[in-house]
Motif scaffolding. Structure first.
Motif, PDB file in Angstrom:
ATOM      1  N   ILE A  55      22.938  48.731  59.425  1.00 29.03           N
ATOM      2  CA  ILE A  55      22.406  49.397  60.048  1.00 29.03           C
ATOM      3  C   ILE A  55      22.800  49.776  61.549  1.00 29.03           C
ATOM      4  O   ILE A  55      23.411  48.740  61.353  1.00 29.03           O
ATOM      5  CB  ILE A  55      21.004  49.349  59.719  1.00 29.03           C
ATOM      6  CG1 ILE A  55      20.789  47.818  60.421  1.00 29.03           C
ATOM      7  CG2 ILE A  55      20.000  49.466  58.390  1.00 29.03           C
ATOM      8  CD1 ILE A  55      18.519  47.645  60.887  1.00 29.03           C
TER       9      ILE A  55
ATOM     10  N   THR B  13      19.865  54.915  61.427  1.00 28.51           N
ATOM     11  CA  THR B  13      21.228  55.711  59.927  1.00 28.51           C
ATOM     12  C   THR B  13      21.997  54.028  59.128  1.00 28.51           C
ATOM     13  O   THR B  13      21.988  53.224  59.869  1.00 28.51           O
ATOM     14  CB  THR B  13      22.597  55.973  60.669  1.00 28.51           C
ATOM     15  OG1 THR B  13      22.807  54.975  61.849  1.00 28.51           O
ATOM     16  CG2 THR B  13      21.372  57.587  61.571  1.00 28.51           C
ATOM     17  N   THR B  14      22.659  54.601  58.033  1.00 30.99           N
ATOM     18  CA  THR B  14      23.403  53.266  57.917  1.00 30.99           C
ATOM     19  C   THR B  14      25.573  53.544  58.022  1.00 30.99           C
ATOM     20  O   THR B  14      24.960  54.958  57.737  1.00 30.99           O
ATOM     21  CB  THR B  14      23.107  52.822  56.516  1.00 30.99           C
ATOM     22  OG1 THR B  14      23.246  54.130  55.607  1.00 30.99           O
ATOM     23  CG2 THR B  14      21.129  52.638  56.504  1.00 30.99           C
TER      24      THR B  14
ATOM     25  N   SER C 285      16.670  50.783  55.389  1.00 35.19           N
ATOM     26  CA  SER C 285      17.656  49.631  56.590  1.00 35.19           C
ATOM     27  C   SER C 285      16.545  48.113  56.324  1.00 35.19           C
ATOM     28  O   SER C 285      17.058  47.707  56.926  1.00 35.19           O
ATOM     29  CB  SER C 285      17.428  50.511  57.895  1.00 35.19           C
ATOM     30  OG  SER C 285      15.929  50.904  58.111  1.00 35.19           O
TER      31      SER C 285
ATOM     32  N   LYS D 261      18.009  61.035  55.639  1.00 28.74           N
ATOM     33  CA  LYS D 261      17.270  60.206  56.966  1.00 28.74           C
ATOM     34  C   LYS D 261      15.896  59.759  56.308  1.00 28.74           C
ATOM     35  O   LYS D 261      15.724  58.445  56.557  1.00 28.74           O
ATOM     36  CB  LYS D 261      16.635  61.405  57.706  1.00 28.74           C
ATOM     37  CG  LYS D 261      15.862  61.036  59.033  1.00 28.74           C
ATOM     38  CD  LYS D 261      14.890  62.149  60.013  1.00 28.74           C
ATOM     39  CE  LYS D 261      13.888  61.314  60.918  1.00 28.74           C
ATOM     40  NZ  LYS D 261      13.754  62.215  61.957  1.00 28.74           N
TER      41      LYS D 261
ATOM     42  N   ASP E 105      17.899  56.723  54.489  1.00 20.91           N
ATOM     43  CA  ASP E 105      18.105  55.349  55.335  1.00 20.91           C
ATOM     44  C   ASP E 105      17.433  54.132  56.257  1.00 20.91           C
ATOM     45  O   ASP E 105      17.351  53.586  56.219  1.00 20.91           O
ATOM     46  CB  ASP E 105      19.047  56.562  56.741  1.00 20.91           C
ATOM     47  CG  ASP E 105      20.341  56.695  56.122  1.00 20.91           C
ATOM     48  OD1 ASP E 105      21.021  56.356  55.664  1.00 20.91           O
ATOM     49  OD2 ASP E 105      20.952  57.719  56.964  1.00 20.91           O
TER      50      ASP E 105
ATOM     51  N   THR F 268      27.791  60.408  58.600  1.00 20.83           N
ATOM     52  CA  THR F 268      27.645  59.337  60.014  1.00 20.83           C
ATOM     53  C   THR F 268      28.917  58.678  60.555  1.00 20.83           C
ATOM     54  O   THR F 268      29.565  57.856  59.456  1.00 20.83           O
ATOM     55  CB  THR F 268      26.336  57.894  59.401  1.00 20.83           C
ATOM     56  OG1 THR F 268      25.388  59.214  59.117  1.00 20.83           O
ATOM     57  CG2 THR F 268      25.813  57.546  60.469  1.00 20.83           C
TER      58      THR F 268
END
Length: 814
Positions: free
Chosen positions: A189, A198-199, A121, A114, A117, A160
């Protein structure tokens, strides 16, 4: 509406971003959605910084400073001073937050997915904001959109994935009400339902652009990068690679999945169902049409459209007698890999069900090996299944094309090409659709394999020969000049592209992977590094070029000792050096065997008769079933020159000196005059006739005085010739009195060979042999009374060089 995505190289610096602005300004679409990556290299910087922070390494702060400097410098270059304040304030505020996140990772000594990411970003967040502000200053009708508010993700099995339903609704609503002509947003992103960043994975900016294009039903998705489309092969590895004008979705997907980095693999999926075309274009050459990807069939029904590869692969093999006929083994095997979150990129299974082999990322191999061994522990303990076998340092190469399935023999052509270049295949996979043929090979063979396959399938059958030349003196220099002179002819008429990659003399050596410019090879060599035979071989082997040929123009025993190393690594050998083929019979036989085993021709036509096709003719006689009964020959051009010019008005010393200066003899003329050179030649002919003979089996009848034979240097040797002039004159007078001429003759008959000076009477085939000519008489079962005669110039740098040249062409025609 059109979506334009610009990658990291396109926005690497202020100069490139200005090019991006020009492309967007010139777009004919009524609305343009511009998706941008982080400034070139910033994503890697962020990942490295986060790793160092988690390791509690203070040096991460230097990376933070570098990231800050990159963005501040870009702003100051792009944005006018009067407008910089607000932009700098915004960017510095974001950088402060980034620094706080990194300090947190440093303090707790770890980084969670987490947090990773969140940190990574910032590359796209900052670049998209700066670019949108620059566009405003340049007068574009632009707005900056936050990708995290438009693209939503879920977590499935720890990965993800995009929530397309939510994303499509958000994108459709936003872009339908946005009146501005240009919308700039960050690629890569997104955000989870709870708002956490998130990515979408490395290369995810392409994916972002495709997601948005599908959501808004864009007319076209343009991927702007640093190359002019998808290529027939990686242009960094295959210089002859060319852009593919038109390609299907399926072909593009195969190429991207198998390593074509110009397009992130998942990109095609969102636009495929909508039938939205993708165009890959070059930011630095915007007029170039690039590659268009559509659902249409490829142009002119071409078969192979591209050749690609995936590096860093390992093979995982499970096998054993207990697998045969037992349902569920494959299920358990793949279930284990699935539970370990390991992706399989290639699968092959023997029809006997005795083994299953999969290709995975080498990074996952330790985890996979342990997981599979644990899962099948009982079967392995009872001997029903063997412990999993792991092979590393591999890569996958693949041929891709929609129409491959309708053409026979493509697989055979592929594997034959690899086999000819000694590229060992570890595993093969081909789907029923036949859109892809994949093979697992050693990673060190990738460049050679790609170039060999590209040459076979895309280059109009032009074969590239890569030469490594040792010895560039009299013969070697002439050879290089002949190559340079005939280069265009060879390419146009024989479909051979001959490049000299390395050259060496006794002092220096030089290499050029693009080919040494032969017009000034002397200058290149003079500026080279210190000559080293071992290092020369290591370089040739490391370059690992297809159709590599080692050319030996020396008379060195030390160089000839290296032939086995070259041949054993599938490097052909062409030589005028007679030492190897006249060495002990076991070595001669070994070199011939290595040439056959490793598909590396070993050619030495110039060992006998310089440029005359003596050995080649003999080979054809033997191959056609004929048998040699007797060989008579004048095989020394230098000795023939000497005795054709020696008479009672000259001295033997002066004639030999002239022969040496004009290049008819070896640098040490005693090698010729002692008969050693002729002994080697008749030995080679005897061996090529199928006879097992050693040099000591040949009877040598010397004409030189013993004191001449005992000398150790040229100065002393020539002194003995002057001292013994009367002996040489006596030999001449005796021949004249018999109305004969002196010729140095080699003979092989009934398994025995001899060499020596003979008085040749008028009417004999040898009598009128002029200058430095050679002559060979082959008496065979088919030519018992009237022999096959080969006659012509048998010495001299030019004809020897042309003989070497002819051997090179023979290899090119194999």
């Amino acid at each position: 509406m059109k979506v334009l995505k610009f990658g990291g190289t396109s926005v690497a610096n202020a100069q490139n971003i200005a090019l991006v602005k020009n492309i967007v300004s010139n777009s004919e679409s009524d609305k343009n959605i511009v998706v941008v990556s982080a400034l070139g290299g910033v994503t890697d910087l962020l990942l490295n910084t986060a790793t160092l922070a988690a390791l509690q390494d203070d040096s991460y702060k230097a990376f933070v400073k570098e990231i800050e400097d990159r963005h501040i410098e870009t702003i100051k270059t792009l944005i006018p001073i009067a407008s910089q304040s607000s932009v700098l304030s915004m960017v510095k505020s974001e950088l402060n937050t980034l620094e706080t996140l990194l300090e947190g990772a440093f303090l707790i000594g770890e980084i969670t997915p987490k947090l990773s990411d969140k940190i990574v970003s910032y590359g796209e967040l900052l670049s998209s904001y700066i670019i949108s502000e620059y566009f405003k200053e340049e007068g574009l009708d632009v707005v900056h959109a936050d990708s995290r508010k438009l693209i939503k993700t879920n977590t499935v099995n720890g990965k993800t994935v995009v929530n397309f339903e939510a994303t499509n609704t958000l994108c459709s609503n936003f872009f339908s009400v946005t009146p501005l002509k240009v919308v700039v947003m960050a690629g890569f992103i997104a955000s989870a339902e709870n708002g956490d960043s998130t990515t979408l994975g490395r290369g995810g900016s392409d994916y972002t652009a495709a997601i948005v294009a599908a959501a808004v039903n864009a007319e076209l998705l343009e991927i702007w990068t640093d190359v002019s489309g998808m290529y027939t092969a990686n242009p960094k590895l295959v210089k002859q690679a060319k852009a593919i004008p038109h390609i299907s979705y399926q072909e593009a997907m195969e190429l991207s999945h198998f390593g074509a980095k110009v397009l992130y693999p998942p990109t095609i999926q969102p636009v495929l169902a909508k039938g939205i075309s993708i165009q890959i274009k070059n930011t630095f050459d915007p007029e170039n049409e690039g590659t268009i990807i559509t659902k249409n069939k490829n142009e002119k029904g071409k078969t192979v459209r591209g050749i690609t590869h995936v590096e860093n692969i390992a093979l995982l093999s499970l096998e054993g007698p207990g697998m045969v006929g037992i349902p569920g083994i494959s299920k358990r095997f793949f279930e284990v890999l699935f539970q370990a979150n390991i992706s399989v990129v290639l699968i092959t299974q023997a029809s006997s069900e005795h083994s299953i082999c999969v290709g995975i990322s080498a990074d996952d191999v330790a985890l996979a090996e342990q997981a599979v061994n644990d899962a099948f522990e009982f079967e392995m303990g009872s001997g029903k299944i063997n412990p999993v076998v792991v092979e590393k340092n591999l890569a996958i190469i693949a041929l891709v094309g929609d129409n491959m399935k309708s053409h026979q023999g493509l697989s055979g052509k592929m594997f034959s090409t690899l086999g000819k270049n000694n590229v060992n295949i570890r595993a093969i996979a081909q789907g029923a659709s036949e859109r892809n043929i994949s093979a697992v090979i050693n990673k060190d063979d990738v460049k050679k394999a790609l170039n060999a396959l590209h040459e076979e399938f895309f280059e109009e059958n032009i074969k590239q020969l890569n030469l490594f030349v040792m010895g560039v003196g009299n013969v070697g220099g002439k050879f290089l000049n002949q190559i340079n002179q005939q280069k265009k002819y060879l390419k146009e008429n024989l479909k051979l592209n001959v490049r000299v990659i390395g050259i060496s003399n006794s002092r220096t050596m030089a290499f050029d992977e693009d080919g040494i410019p032969l017009k000034n090879w002397e200058s290149v060599l003079s500026n080279g590094e210190k000559a080293d035979k071992a290092k020369f071989f290591e370089t040739v082997n490391k370059l690992n070029y297809r159709n590599s040929i080692f050319v030996d123009n020396t008379a060195s025993a030390e160089v000839s000792d290296t032939y086995s190393s070259y041949l054993g690594n599938s490097i052909s050998v062409v030589t005028c050096n007679k030492i190897a083929c006249s060495s002990n019979y076991s070595n001669y036989l070994n070199l011939k065997q290595l040439a056959r085993t490793y598909n590396a021709p070993f050619l030495f036509e110039t060992n006998v008769g310089a440029g005359l096709p003596i050995i080649d003719t003999l080979k054809h006689l033997i191959a056609s079933g004929d048998k040699v009964q007797k060989i008579q020959a004048v095989l020394s051009g230098s000795l023939n020159f000497v005795f054709n010019n020696f008479n009672d008005k000259t001295t033997f010393h002066d004639v030999v000196k002239q022969a040496q200066e004009e290049g008819y003899t070896e640098p040490d003329p005693k090698i010729d005059l002692s008969g050693i050179d002729v002994m080697r030649k008749i030995l080679i002919l005897a061996r090529e006739s199928g006879n097992q003979l050693e040099i000591d089996d040949i009877q040598n009848n010397p004409f030189l005085p013993q004191e001449s034979l005992d000398t150790t240097n040229n100065e002393d040797f020539f002194a003995t010739l002057t001292k013994n002039e009367s002996s040489f004159q006596e030999l001449y007078k005796k021949a004249v009195d018999q109305d004969s001429k002196l010729k140095y003759v080699a003979q092989f008959e009934d398994g025995k060979a001899s060499v020596g000076l003979q008085e040749i009477p008028k009417g004999h085939d040898f009598y009128n042999l002029e200058g430095s000519d050679n002559i060979v008489l082959f008496y065979t079962e088919r030519y018992p009374n009237q022999p096959m005669i080969i006659k012509g110039a048998g010495a001299g740098a030019d004809v020897t060089a042309s003989g070497i040249f002819a051997d090179i062409i023979r290899i090119g025609n194999f």
